[in-house]
Design an enzyme around this catalytic site. Structure first.
Site, PDB file in Angstrom:
ATOM      1  CG  ASN A  90      -3.406   4.214   1.383  1.00  0.00           C
ATOM      2  OD1 ASN A  90      -4.453   4.422   1.785  1.00  0.00           O
ATOM      3  ND2 ASN A  90      -2.738   3.103   1.324  1.00  0.00           N
TER       4      ASN A  90
ATOM      5  CG  HIS B 268      -2.875  -0.680  -3.107  1.00  0.00           C
ATOM      6  ND1 HIS B 268      -3.222   0.462  -2.848  1.00  0.00           N
ATOM      7  CD2 HIS B 268      -2.963  -1.400  -2.051  1.00  0.00           C
ATOM      8  CE1 HIS B 268      -3.555   0.684  -1.325  1.00  0.00           C
ATOM      9  NE2 HIS B 268      -3.436  -0.819  -1.016  1.00  0.00           N
TER      10      HIS B 268
ATOM     11  CB  SER C 281      -0.915   0.109   1.194  1.00  0.00           C
ATOM     12  OG  SER C 281      -0.290  -0.040   2.499  1.00  0.00           O
TER      13      SER C 281
ATOM     14  CD  GLU D  93      -3.987   3.426  -5.221  1.00  0.00           C
ATOM     15  OE1 GLU D  93      -3.989   4.438  -5.484  1.00  0.00           O
ATOM     16  OE2 GLU D  93      -3.856   2.715  -4.401  1.00  0.00           O
TER      17      GLU D  93
HETATM   18  N1  CAA Z   1     -16.909 -11.279   1.003  1.00  0.00           N
HETATM   19  C1  CAA Z   1     -18.369 -11.200   0.632  1.00  0.00           C
HETATM   20  N2  CAA Z   1     -19.195 -10.719   0.968  1.00  0.00           N
HETATM   21  C2  CAA Z   1     -18.978  -9.981   2.001  1.00  0.00           C
HETATM   22  C3  CAA Z   1     -17.656  -9.795   2.614  1.00  0.00           C
HETATM   23  C4  CAA Z   1     -16.552 -10.635   2.236  1.00  0.00           C
HETATM   24  N3  CAA Z   1     -15.385 -10.432   2.391  1.00  0.00           N
HETATM   25  N4  CAA Z   1     -17.852  -8.776   3.573  1.00  0.00           N
HETATM   26  C5  CAA Z   1     -18.932  -8.428   3.920  1.00  0.00           C
HETATM   27  N5  CAA Z   1     -19.707  -8.988   2.754  1.00  0.00           N
HETATM   28  C6  CAA Z   1     -21.216  -8.964   2.689  1.00  0.00           C
HETATM   29  C7  CAA Z   1     -21.925  -8.920   3.860  1.00  0.00           C
HETATM   30  O1  CAA Z   1     -22.435 -10.359   3.756  1.00  0.00           O
HETATM   31  C8  CAA Z   1     -23.162  -8.210   3.311  1.00  0.00           C
HETATM   32  O2  CAA Z   1     -24.006  -8.584   2.782  1.00  0.00           O
HETATM   33  P1  CAA Z   1     -25.787  -8.062   2.819  1.00  0.00           P
HETATM   34  O3  CAA Z   1     -25.542  -6.510   2.211  1.00  0.00           O
HETATM   35  O4  CAA Z   1     -26.330  -9.060   1.821  1.00  0.00           O
HETATM   36  O5  CAA Z   1     -26.095  -8.432   4.085  1.00  0.00           O
HETATM   37  C9  CAA Z   1     -22.466  -6.902   2.871  1.00  0.00           C
HETATM   38  O6  CAA Z   1     -21.274  -7.648   2.114  1.00  0.00           O
HETATM   39  C10 CAA Z   1     -22.473  -5.655   3.667  1.00  0.00           C
HETATM   40  O7  CAA Z   1     -21.444  -6.168   4.764  1.00  0.00           O
HETATM   41  P2  CAA Z   1     -21.929  -5.570   6.272  1.00  0.00           P
HETATM   42  O8  CAA Z   1     -23.396  -5.435   6.475  1.00  0.00           O
HETATM   43  O9  CAA Z   1     -20.931  -6.435   7.034  1.00  0.00           O
HETATM   44  O10 CAA Z   1     -21.179  -4.211   6.367  1.00  0.00           O
HETATM   45  P3  CAA Z   1     -21.236  -2.852   5.653  1.00  0.00           P
HETATM   46  O11 CAA Z   1     -22.802  -2.803   5.016  1.00  0.00           O
HETATM   47  O12 CAA Z   1     -20.836  -1.765   6.499  1.00  0.00           O
HETATM   48  O13 CAA Z   1     -20.336  -3.327   4.526  1.00  0.00           O
HETATM   49  C11 CAA Z   1     -18.167  -2.658   3.868  1.00  0.00           C
HETATM   50  C12 CAA Z   1     -19.019  -3.439   4.476  1.00  0.00           C
HETATM   51  C13 CAA Z   1     -18.112  -3.289   2.247  1.00  0.00           C
HETATM   52  C14 CAA Z   1     -16.776  -3.039   4.251  1.00  0.00           C
HETATM   53  C15 CAA Z   1     -18.461  -1.215   3.942  1.00  0.00           C
HETATM   54  O14 CAA Z   1     -18.382  -0.608   5.066  1.00  0.00           O
HETATM   55  C16 CAA Z   1     -17.315  -0.399   3.205  1.00  0.00           C
HETATM   56  O15 CAA Z   1     -17.391  -0.275   1.957  1.00  0.00           O
HETATM   57  N6  CAA Z   1     -16.399   0.283   4.055  1.00  0.00           N
HETATM   58  C17 CAA Z   1     -15.286   0.938   3.680  1.00  0.00           C
HETATM   59  C18 CAA Z   1     -14.203  -0.155   3.378  1.00  0.00           C
HETATM   60  C19 CAA Z   1     -13.016   0.856   2.802  1.00  0.00           C
HETATM   61  O16 CAA Z   1     -12.796   2.046   2.849  1.00  0.00           O
HETATM   62  N7  CAA Z   1     -12.057   0.169   2.530  1.00  0.00           N
HETATM   63  C20 CAA Z   1     -10.573   0.453   1.940  1.00  0.00           C
HETATM   64  C21 CAA Z   1      -9.888   0.795   3.049  1.00  0.00           C
HETATM   65  S1  CAA Z   1      -8.474   0.965   2.985  1.00  0.00           S
HETATM   66  C22 CAA Z   1      -7.381  -0.032   2.220  1.00  0.00           C
HETATM   67  O17 CAA Z   1      -7.606  -1.159   1.979  1.00  0.00           O
HETATM   68  C23 CAA Z   1      -6.038   0.022   1.551  1.00  0.00           C
HETATM   69  C24 CAA Z   1      -4.950   0.614   2.335  1.00  0.00           C
HETATM   70  O18 CAA Z   1      -3.820   0.271   1.842  1.00  0.00           O
HETATM   71  C25 CAA Z   1      -5.095   0.577   3.927  1.00  0.00           C
END
Ligand code: CAA
Length: 296
Positions: A190, A140, A119, A152
């Site tokens: 990031n 990424h 990252s 990315e």
């Molecule tokens: N595989 C398959 N399905 C999944 C899953 C997975 N790993 N994780 C969650 N789901 C499904 C759930 O079963 C749920 O399904 P339904 O809608 O049918 O119930 C759906 O996805 C939504 O999950 P949740 O209800 O648990 O929670 P949510 O609505 O908050 O969604 C999320 C979860 C997609 C993570 C959302 O909160 C989100 O987009 N958050 C932001 C994530 C983000 O910003 N990520 C980037 C981080 S930065 C990075 O990664 C880079 C770095 O270098 C640091």
């Protein structure tokens, strides 16, 4: 060249997701870990994720079983010899990554493309551990990999244009949208996300609001899926701290400097969700409670 066989090194949070999406896209995928328990843990999370897709109707049970069958776990790096693309997703440590790529360079076929899921570490510095600079890119992915639509694609000053195209095509084949950037710490996402998260911690330190109020502000006022503290806990406070240090070292700008509270939390082991405690307490994981001890 076509990517038919993919190797993934590392089956942690990111590696297991990267292997899963390759297998879901119909590719033979080999995923390597250093120990049986780590491999089992990664494969269990693939199974859970595939089951969620079946539950939601995104995949049929048959498609999920086929994806699972295309995924071959191994403890031996040598089994990646025939891969067309090898994606590294091990610990964020430059020396460890350089050692791994040097070894992979001896094992993999000469035309294979190497990619790192880092990252924030330098793709150029990893590339120089190998003799295949023109065939080396950053790829990424975002957490959770099976759901997040972005990749990315990072090129260096020596990446062959055809390799960039192949990387972009590969991301599209996974159903992701690739964006192209060059090798600078933090890439695009990031570079923008980390200062925002650090600023949320500064706002908390300065008493602008509580953890929950700041989270609600961004969630309900800007339609972010998670507020900054929920996201910090999700990504890991240690991980974000580490990325911030790399950004700060690269750009020497104050906005990338991790705030004191974050440093203290890392020292105290409050890494977020994975540690059970961060800006929230996950004693009851379905009902996290704001960590009031942080508020002074
Ligand atoms: N595989 C398959 N399905 C999944 C899953 C997975 N790993 N994780 C969650 N789901 C499904 C759930 O079963 C749920 O399904 P339904 O809608 O049918 O119930 C759906 O996805 C939504 O999950 P949740 O209800 O648990 O929670 P949510 O609505 O908050 O969604 C999320 C979860 C997609 C993570 C959302 O909160 C989100 O987009 N958050 C932001 C994530 C983000 O910003 N990520 C980037 C981080 S930065 C990075 O990664 C880079 C770095 O270098 C640091």
């Amino acid at each position: 060249m076509q990517v038919r066989r993919v190797g993934v090194v590392g089956c942690g949070l990111m590696g297991s997701g990267i292997a899963q999406v390759a297998a879901m896209a119909g590719l033979q995928t080999i995923v390597r870990e250093v120990s049986e328990p780590l491999l089992d843990k990664g494969l269990a999370s693939v199974k859970t994720s595939l089951a969620k897709f079946v539950e939601k109707g995104t995949l049929t049970a048959d498609q999920a079983a086929q994806a699972h069958a295309r995924l071959r776990p191994t403890l031996k790096l040598a089994e990646l010899a025939d891969c067309d693309l090898v994606i590294e997703a091990i610990i964020e440590n430059l020396d460890r990554k350089r050692e791994l790529f040097a070894e992979l360079d001896r094992i993999a076929k000469p035309e294979a493309i190497f990619a790192s899921n880092t990252s924030s570490l330098s793709i150029t510095e990893m590339m120089t551990a190998t003799k295949r600079g023109p065939r080396f890119i950053g790829m990424h992915f975002f957490n959770p990999v099976p759901l997040m639509k972005l990749v990315e694609l990072v090129k260096t000053v020596v990446t062959e244009p055809a390799v960039v195209e192949l990387g972009l095509d590969y991301a599209r084949k996974l159903g992701k949208t690739p964006i192209l950037t060059s090798d600078r710490a933090g890439f695009i996402v990031n570079r923008l996300l980390v200062p925002y998260l650090l600023d949320a911690v500064r706002a908390l330190e300065e008493g602008f609001g509580t953890i929950e109020d700041i989270d609600h502000g961004m969630k309900l006022g800007c339609n972010h899926p998670m507020g900054p503290f929920t996201l910090l806990d999700y990504v890991g406070i240690d991980t974000t701290y580490y990325i911030a240090e790399i950004l700060f070292n690269e750009y020497r700008e104050k906005r990338f400097a991790p705030p004191p509270l974050m440093k203290r939390m890392v020292i105290a082991g409050m890494y977020g969700r994975k540690a059970g405690k961060g800006f929230y307490d996950y004693g009851d994981p379905k009902n996290p409670k704001m960590n009031r001890q942080l508020l002074g």
